[in-house]
Motif scaffolding. Structure first.
Motif, mmCIF file in Angstrom:
data_model
loop_
_atom_site.group_PDB
_atom_site.id
_atom_site.type_symbol
_atom_site.label_atom_id
_atom_site.label_comp_id
_atom_site.label_asym_id
_atom_site.label_seq_id
_atom_site.Cartn_x
_atom_site.Cartn_y
_atom_site.Cartn_z
ATOM 1 N N LYS A 46 7.704 -7.694 -4.545
ATOM 2 C CA LYS A 46 8.295 -6.617 -5.352
ATOM 3 C C LYS A 46 7.323 -5.449 -5.479
ATOM 4 N N THR A 47 6.044 -5.766 -5.648
ATOM 5 C CA THR A 47 5.033 -4.730 -5.777
ATOM 6 C C THR A 47 4.924 -3.913 -4.496
ATOM 7 N N LEU A 48 4.948 -4.571 -3.355
ATOM 8 C CA LEU A 48 4.918 -3.858 -2.074
ATOM 9 C C LEU A 48 6.090 -2.891 -1.951
ATOM 10 N N GLN A 49 7.255 -3.336 -2.394
ATOM 11 C CA GLN A 49 8.442 -2.482 -2.346
ATOM 12 C C GLN A 49 8.296 -1.271 -3.260
ATOM 13 N N LEU A 50 7.728 -1.486 -4.452
ATOM 14 C CA LEU A 50 7.535 -0.379 -5.392
ATOM 15 C C LEU A 50 6.584 0.665 -4.821
ATOM 16 N N ILE A 51 5.463 0.219 -4.261
ATOM 17 C CA ILE A 51 4.484 1.151 -3.704
ATOM 18 C C ILE A 51 5.065 1.889 -2.502
ATOM 19 N N SER A 52 5.756 1.157 -1.633
ATOM 20 C CA SER A 52 6.363 1.778 -0.449
ATOM 21 C C SER A 52 7.361 2.850 -0.845
ATOM 22 N N SER A 53 8.152 2.566 -1.882
ATOM 23 C CA SER A 53 9.145 3.533 -2.351
ATOM 24 C C SER A 53 8.474 4.778 -2.913
ATOM 25 N N GLU A 54 7.415 4.598 -3.698
ATOM 26 C CA GLU A 54 6.695 5.740 -4.253
ATOM 27 C C GLU A 54 6.078 6.591 -3.141
ATOM 28 N N LEU A 55 5.519 5.939 -2.127
ATOM 29 C CA LEU A 55 4.933 6.673 -1.003
ATOM 30 C C LEU A 55 5.994 7.463 -0.243
ATOM 31 N N GLN A 56 7.155 6.840 -0.048
ATOM 32 C CA GLN A 56 8.228 7.498 0.693
ATOM 33 C C GLN A 56 8.683 8.781 0.006
ATOM 34 N N HIS A 57 8.724 8.753 -1.322
ATOM 35 C CA HIS A 57 9.128 9.936 -2.080
ATOM 36 C C HIS A 57 8.194 11.117 -1.819
ATOM 37 N N LEU A 58 6.947 10.800 -1.491
ATOM 38 C CA LEU A 58 5.951 11.847 -1.268
ATOM 39 C C LEU A 58 5.717 12.126 0.211
ATOM 40 N N GLY A 59 6.561 11.554 1.064
ATOM 41 C CA GLY A 59 6.464 11.840 2.486
ATOM 42 C C GLY A 59 5.485 10.981 3.251
ATOM 43 N N TYR A 60 5.062 9.855 2.665
ATOM 44 C CA TYR A 60 4.128 8.949 3.334
ATOM 45 C C TYR A 60 4.834 7.644 3.726
ATOM 46 N N ALA A 61 4.295 6.987 4.727
ATOM 47 C CA ALA A 61 4.803 5.681 5.143
ATOM 48 C C ALA A 61 3.755 4.620 4.831
ATOM 49 N N ALA A 62 4.221 3.424 4.497
ATOM 50 C CA ALA A 62 3.317 2.314 4.185
ATOM 51 C C ALA A 62 3.107 1.451 5.422
ATOM 52 N N VAL A 63 1.862 1.059 5.648
ATOM 53 C CA VAL A 63 1.511 0.173 6.757
ATOM 54 C C VAL A 63 0.820 -1.055 6.177
ATOM 55 N N LEU A 64 1.416 -2.222 6.357
ATOM 56 C CA LEU A 64 0.828 -3.450 5.832
ATOM 57 C C LEU A 64 -0.283 -3.909 6.773
ATOM 58 N N ILE A 65 -1.505 -3.960 6.265
ATOM 59 C CA ILE A 65 -2.664 -4.330 7.075
ATOM 60 C C ILE A 65 -2.982 -5.802 6.849
ATOM 61 N N PRO A 66 -3.027 -6.608 7.899
ATOM 62 C CA PRO A 66 -3.240 -8.055 7.748
ATOM 63 C C PRO A 66 -4.673 -8.379 7.362
ATOM 64 N N TRP A 67 -4.855 -9.559 6.821
ATOM 65 C CA TRP A 67 -6.182 -10.052 6.491
ATOM 66 C C TRP A 67 -6.226 -11.540 6.778
ATOM 67 N N SER A 68 -7.419 -12.086 6.838
ATOM 68 C CA SER A 68 -7.566 -13.515 7.128
ATOM 69 C C SER A 68 -8.802 -14.049 6.421
ATOM 70 N N VAL A 69 -8.965 -15.368 6.431
ATOM 71 C CA VAL A 69 -10.113 -16.012 5.801
ATOM 72 C C VAL A 69 -11.036 -16.526 6.901
ATOM 73 N N ASP A 70 -12.328 -16.180 6.816
ATOM 74 C CA ASP A 70 -13.263 -16.628 7.847
ATOM 75 C C ASP A 70 -13.846 -17.998 7.490
ATOM 76 N N ASN A 71 -14.804 -18.458 8.270
ATOM 77 C CA ASN A 71 -15.356 -19.803 8.081
ATOM 78 C C ASN A 71 -16.146 -19.956 6.781
ATOM 79 N N GLN A 72 -16.565 -18.844 6.185
ATOM 80 C CA GLN A 72 -17.304 -18.894 4.919
ATOM 81 C C GLN A 72 -16.381 -18.625 3.723
ATOM 82 N N ASP A 73 -15.071 -18.730 3.961
ATOM 83 C CA ASP A 73 -14.081 -18.490 2.914
ATOM 84 C C ASP A 73 -14.112 -17.057 2.396
ATOM 85 N N ASN A 74 -14.573 -16.124 3.231
ATOM 86 C CA ASN A 74 -14.498 -14.712 2.885
ATOM 87 C C ASN A 74 -13.214 -14.117 3.446
#
Length: 337
Positions: free
Chosen positions: A82-110
């Protein structure tokens, strides 16, 4: 053999619409000064010719991609999508597009993030305190504004929009006290965060001031299934408090299930429980959890406002904003005496 269709250009649209090529370019730039009559002529011509502006080519010219990177934890927790949708909608109103950037966990749990610069984003909104500082350091290195959403990574210079967690902790303590609680526990997850720490501190200090009994802090897991053993251990000790304030609704629901179905306790008569986040399950008939609701709509609006203003001004000013939370009283706590 079919011949490829010729590429439609902005010059073709301009000719059909009867305007200049520069006017066509301005029409497709959000916020530009073009009359509604002219916009309609250009849009009609573009539709007739099946013209689509080349956003990537425009970004090379303007040095702006009009894209904001969103770095979020997994979407399993009910409020994240829901939060992603809210932010994306706010960005769209201002002429911006949202890009979801992936993340992962490494061997040290970072928690690691791919190189932000390769995404060619104008700014970043990050919503997790579990990432290492490299994300923020990289954004600073490439002069990419970054705003922290509902979280704070200590030691960074980036702006943030968060809930007033300390005040929420105080309010939970005051509420338990008004309902007759003499002993309490703060049940938290395994990952220390600034926002959760503030909530915990507010609760402990206020409850101790009111009752002269300092609440115990118990660490479990933020995941429902993984938290069950720690919660069972709490009940097996036999010294169950009057009230438990949980860092998240997931933890609160787990406590309610263990207390009722494995230890046959009556809620709220024998144990009062308050959660945090007001996920949809909190209002289910089987739970009716008293909890706190964060104003995610305002947090989204303020985060987008901060990031777009920093992009447009080019300033490196740091904005720190706190938004009040709303207390939602249901049936997991005692009614007013």
């Amino acid at each position: 053999m079919n011949q490829p269709k010729p590429t439609v250009t902005s010059r073709d649209v301009a000719q059909l619409a009867g305007v200049s090529q520069s006017t066509v370019s301005r029409v497709f730039v959000p916020g530009s000064s073009v009359s509604e009559k002219t916009k309609k002529k250009v849009f009609d011509a573009a539709n007739a010719l099946n013209y689509r502006p080349n956003a990537f080519a425009r970004s090379l010219t303007t040095n702006e991609s009009k894209m904001i990177g969103l770095v979020f934890p997994d979407a399993d927790y009910p409020i994240h999508m829901k939060t992603l949708q809210l932010i994306s909608s706010e960005l769209q109103h201002l002429g911006y597009a949202a890009v979801l950037i992936p993340w992962s966990v490494d061997n040290q749990d970072n928690y690691t993030i791919p190189n932000i610069f390769q995404y060619r984003v104008d700014g970043v909104i990050a919503a997790s305190a579990t990432f290492n500082k490299s994300l923020y350091e990289e954004c600073e290195k490439f002069n990419i504004p970054i705003v922290q959403f509902a979280r704070v990574v200590e030691g960074t210079k980036s702006s943030y929009a968060i809930s007033d967690n300390y005040a929420a902790g105080q309010q939970a303590a005051q509420f338990f006290y008004s309902r007759g609680a003499k002993s309490a526990i703060y049940l938290t997850g395994e990952v220390p965060t600034f926002t959760n720490g503030e909530r915990q501190l507010g609760f402990i200090e206020e409850f101790a001031d009111l009752t002269s009994n300092k609440p115990t802090v118990i660490e479990a897991s933020y995941d429902y299934d993984d938290s069950l053993d720690a919660i069972r251990a709490l009940f097996e000790q036999g010294d169950v408090p009057d009230a438990i304030f949980c860092a998240t609704d997931n933890l609160a629901l787990a406590v309610m299930d263990i207390a009722r179905f494995e230890y046959h306790m009556s809620i709220p008569e024998q144990l009062q429980i308050v959660g945090f986040d007001d996920i949809p399950q909190a209002n289910w008939v089987s739970y009716q959890l008293t909890t706190f609701r964060q104003n995610f709509k305002r947090l989204a609006r303020e985060s987008v406002k901060i990031i777009t203003e920093q992009i447009q001004s080019g300033a490196g000013n740091t904005t720190k904003l706190m938004v009040p939370v709303q207390f939602i009283e249901r049936k997991s706590t005692k009614p007013s005496p």
